[in-house]
Design a protein around this motif. Sequence first.
Motif, PDB file in Angstrom:
ATOM      1  N   PRO A 129      47.705  39.720  35.763  1.00 37.37           N
ATOM      2  CA  PRO A 129      47.495  39.012  37.036  1.00 37.37           C
ATOM      3  C   PRO A 129      48.745  39.003  37.912  1.00 37.37           C
ATOM      4  O   PRO A 129      48.658  39.171  39.121  1.00 37.37           O
ATOM      5  CB  PRO A 129      47.123  37.585  36.615  1.00 37.37           C
ATOM      6  N   LYS A 148      44.009  45.200  41.952  1.00 41.30           N
ATOM      7  CA  LYS A 148      43.285  44.009  42.431  1.00 41.30           C
ATOM      8  C   LYS A 148      42.551  44.274  43.745  1.00 41.30           C
ATOM      9  O   LYS A 148      41.496  43.709  43.991  1.00 41.30           O
ATOM     10  CB  LYS A 148      44.219  42.809  42.557  1.00 41.30           C
ATOM     11  N   THR A 157      40.778  37.310  40.803  1.00 40.32           N
ATOM     12  CA  THR A 157      41.180  36.064  40.133  1.00 40.32           C
ATOM     13  C   THR A 157      40.110  35.563  39.168  1.00 40.32           C
ATOM     14  O   THR A 157      40.391  34.744  38.300  1.00 40.32           O
ATOM     15  CB  THR A 157      41.482  34.950  41.161  1.00 40.32           C
ATOM     16  N   ARG A 158      38.864  36.056  39.314  1.00 41.95           N
ATOM     17  CA  ARG A 158      37.792  35.616  38.412  1.00 41.95           C
ATOM     18  C   ARG A 158      37.677  36.500  37.171  1.00 41.95           C
ATOM     19  O   ARG A 158      36.863  36.234  36.295  1.00 41.95           O
ATOM     20  CB  ARG A 158      36.454  35.608  39.164  1.00 41.95           C
TER      21      ARG A 158
END
Length: 194
Positions: A129, A148, A157-158
Amino acid sequence: MKLPLQITFRDMPPSESVAREVREKAEKLDEVYEGIMGCRVAIEPESRRRHQGNVYRVRIDMTVPGEEIVVGGESAEEQHMHAHEDVYVAVHEAFDGARRLLREYVAKQRGDVKTRVGPPHGKVARIFPESGYGFLEAEDGYDVYFHKNSVLNNGFTRLAVGTEVRYEEELGEKGPQASTVAIVGKGGHGHRAA
């Protein structure tokens, strides 16, 4: 392994146990493809992180008929992919990458361009992340890089390890990558919406 294997330790003392690990992993590459004509492995420390000691970088250069397959090349992103504080983990990850690229090479030689109905499914295998990228595990087991920005609807982010996705695959300069990634909305495999 019948092929010439060259192991180089840069800016660090040679380690017989690391060299033995490299030899074992290199021999297993023969299981993927027997026509490797040469394999050079370079291991070097990077002391970017002063407080945490060295980060080891592993580069593998394989010569196969018609091309050179390189893992852990010059781009910062690729160096990060095969760098780790534990030299054995760095070796393991670099050889994982080598096996994947070798499988792609073999498939290309055979002309195995898979015909699929609809976009391929996969699941998130690893995610970073803080760096904004990760890897999907394709249905047939190889890793597909994704950034991303390729995740639809700001869904990065999920994502978590194990999240099921559909994706469009393209060949990037460092192997297969997902140009678009969409989270599969069924919520299957026991995933609960956050």
